[in-house]
Design an enzyme around this catalytic site. Sequence first.
Site, mmCIF file in Angstrom:
data_model
loop_
_atom_site.group_PDB
_atom_site.id
_atom_site.type_symbol
_atom_site.label_atom_id
_atom_site.label_comp_id
_atom_site.label_asym_id
_atom_site.label_seq_id
_atom_site.Cartn_x
_atom_site.Cartn_y
_atom_site.Cartn_z
ATOM 1 N N ALA A 47 0.677 -1.334 0.106
ATOM 2 C CA ALA A 47 -0.056 -0.109 0.011
ATOM 3 C C ALA A 47 0.949 1.074 0.026
ATOM 4 C CB ALA A 47 -0.946 -0.116 1.166
ATOM 5 N N ASP A 59 -3.643 16.222 2.384
ATOM 6 C CA ASP A 59 -3.948 17.594 1.853
ATOM 7 C C ASP A 59 -2.993 18.680 2.443
ATOM 8 O OD1 ASP A 59 -5.793 16.388 0.048
ATOM 9 O OD2 ASP A 59 -7.504 17.096 1.098
ATOM 10 N N GLU A 119 4.838 11.658 0.710
ATOM 11 C CA GLU A 119 3.310 12.410 0.558
ATOM 12 C C GLU A 119 2.256 12.318 -0.687
ATOM 13 O OE1 GLU A 119 2.979 15.655 3.511
ATOM 14 O OE2 GLU A 119 4.302 14.786 4.728
HETATM 15 N N1 COS Z 1 -10.061 14.659 1.883
HETATM 16 C C1 COS Z 1 -11.275 13.798 2.103
HETATM 17 N N2 COS Z 1 -11.595 12.455 1.761
HETATM 18 C C2 COS Z 1 -11.042 11.983 0.624
HETATM 19 C C3 COS Z 1 -10.066 12.750 0.006
HETATM 20 C C4 COS Z 1 -9.723 13.871 0.612
HETATM 21 N N3 COS Z 1 -8.560 14.603 0.025
HETATM 22 N N4 COS Z 1 -9.494 12.057 -1.150
HETATM 23 C C5 COS Z 1 -10.577 10.859 -0.971
HETATM 24 N N5 COS Z 1 -11.650 11.011 0.227
HETATM 25 C C6 COS Z 1 -12.413 10.137 0.194
HETATM 26 C C7 COS Z 1 -13.371 9.736 -1.094
HETATM 27 O O1 COS Z 1 -14.217 10.951 -1.079
HETATM 28 C C8 COS Z 1 -13.792 8.524 -0.791
HETATM 29 O O2 COS Z 1 -14.903 8.507 0.165
HETATM 30 P P1 COS Z 1 -16.419 7.664 -0.257
HETATM 31 O O3 COS Z 1 -16.117 6.353 -0.378
HETATM 32 O O4 COS Z 1 -17.148 8.090 0.984
HETATM 33 O O5 COS Z 1 -16.723 8.756 -1.408
HETATM 34 C C9 COS Z 1 -12.853 7.671 0.079
HETATM 35 O O6 COS Z 1 -11.980 8.691 0.322
HETATM 36 C C10 COS Z 1 -11.912 7.002 -0.997
HETATM 37 O O7 COS Z 1 -11.448 7.954 -2.036
HETATM 38 P P2 COS Z 1 -11.021 7.510 -3.451
HETATM 39 O O8 COS Z 1 -12.132 6.623 -3.979
HETATM 40 O O9 COS Z 1 -10.687 8.432 -4.357
HETATM 41 O O10 COS Z 1 -9.513 6.419 -3.299
HETATM 42 P P3 COS Z 1 -8.759 5.793 -4.112
HETATM 43 O O11 COS Z 1 -8.463 4.495 -3.616
HETATM 44 O O12 COS Z 1 -9.218 5.879 -5.654
HETATM 45 O O13 COS Z 1 -7.381 6.748 -3.887
HETATM 46 C C11 COS Z 1 -5.784 8.370 -4.075
HETATM 47 C C12 COS Z 1 -7.195 8.131 -4.224
HETATM 48 C C13 COS Z 1 -4.809 7.796 -5.182
HETATM 49 C C14 COS Z 1 -5.801 9.755 -4.542
HETATM 50 C C15 COS Z 1 -4.965 8.025 -2.658
HETATM 51 O O14 COS Z 1 -4.814 6.765 -2.521
HETATM 52 C C16 COS Z 1 -3.772 8.851 -2.543
HETATM 53 O O15 COS Z 1 -3.703 9.859 -2.369
HETATM 54 N N6 COS Z 1 -2.570 7.950 -2.514
HETATM 55 C C17 COS Z 1 -1.220 8.537 -2.410
HETATM 56 C C18 COS Z 1 -1.240 8.315 -0.787
HETATM 57 C C19 COS Z 1 0.166 8.810 -0.343
HETATM 58 O O16 COS Z 1 0.151 10.289 -0.582
HETATM 59 N N7 COS Z 1 1.026 8.073 0.286
HETATM 60 C C20 COS Z 1 2.194 8.906 0.849
HETATM 61 C C21 COS Z 1 2.332 8.083 2.047
HETATM 62 S S1 COS Z 1 2.277 8.993 3.327
HETATM 63 S S2 COS Z 1 4.178 10.000 3.448
#
Ligand code: COS
Length: 382
Positions: free
Chosen positions: A129, A240, A363
């Site tokens: 993941a 975010d 991030e």
């Molecule tokens: N704020 C609030 N809620 C959010 C959100 C945000 N920025 N982004 C997604 N969500 C919510 C969605 O609204 C959705 O909710 P519902 O199921 O109630 O509609 C849920 O979370 C799932 O969202 P989504 O379907 O977009 O999930 P995905 O699996 O498609 O993933 C990405 C989205 C790829 C954008 C996400 O997995 C991501 O940001 N990955 C990278 C993670 C990262 O930054 N890793 C670094 C590690 S930390 S150093």
Amino acid sequence: MALDAETREQLIDTVRRFVAERLRPLEAKVAEDDAMPADVVREMRELGLFGLSIPAEYGGLDLSMEDECLVAIELGRTSPAFRSTFGTNVGIGSQGLVMFGTPEQKQKYLPGIASGEIITSFALTEPEAGSDSANVQTRAHRDGDAYVLNGAKRFITNANKADLFTVMARSDPEKPGAGGVSAFLVERTLPGLSVGKPEKKMGQQGAHICDVIFENVRVPAENRLGREGEGFKVAMQVLDRGRLHISAVCVGVAERLIADCVAYMGERRQFGQALSNFQLLQGMIADSKTESMAAKALTLETARKRDAGQGVTLEAAAAKYFASEMVGRVADRAVQIFGGSGYVADYGIERFYRDVRIFRIYEGTSQIQQVVIARETLKRGG
Ligand code: COS
């Protein structure tokens, strides 16, 4: 809370002097030793750097996002490893608690986080993941008044020093993806929690990332952060915000490198004149300056929008995407301007070149930012 102009100026000036006088002279030593001197950490605590984003009622400085970004730009003017020392307390390690914590949870942990007595980490990433962060496999099985955690987290910043982890784990195995994930505040001392040895990295020596292993770790149910199944949203909202902070650090590093290039171009002579007279090199400076100004404007504009209560998922992703790619180009040009001296260790330019590479990965990679930007743009209809 936004600072008044005078207090903000004072804070920025203090941080600027701390960076210039205290941290910059230690850059090579910290990289060489791969360790942060204890007296520097103490001084960071005294300056309040661990509590920049923590509400004032818990002892933090309670900065607005814009003020935090302005401070992060100053901190970017030195090796990013210094910022990493308190970066998790300011950002991903504390903000889940600030945004979703109960008053009891906040009272228990935030004062220690603000003072730097408690070091925090954000444990989302796993072997399977990374970008697909909804695919969390670490299990949180409810057992009476506790959740029992089993699994492994990977590349966790500051894990070797952390006292408190925000852990995303799957509380509902029937629900694949985001909906089955919950967030937990997990204390380091709980039996069954162990931390691996720091990874050897390309850059940012002095900052560490490690695996975190959970073997039947009983976490009190009262330490769940937010509702059951809300963990992925906790993580996304924390990210975010974190992405904006990283954008600001990228701007700071870019400004530092541009200043280093300008100083070098004034001193170094070839063909009987200073490098600063050569227009091809001036072109590089112009590109670096323009891009860095654009990243700064986007970052601060987004921070102000967030302070005004607007959603900034798209804007924060765009700022992180642009600023992290921008600083990569600026560092590359810096090596080119310094020539052979940019490639050897003495000038520190090659170290920055390695240090900034991670900004395009952690991030959220640039490709994930593109996905977020495109999805949000399509959702908004343009
Ligand atoms: N704020 C609030 N809620 C959010 C959100 C945000 N920025 N982004 C997604 N969500 C919510 C969605 O609204 C959705 O909710 P519902 O199921 O109630 O509609 C849920 O979370 C799932 O969202 P989504 O379907 O977009 O999930 P995905 O699996 O498609 O993933 C990405 C989205 C790829 C954008 C996400 O997995 C991501 O940001 N990955 C990278 C993670 C990262 O930054 N890793 C670094 C590690 S930390 S150093």
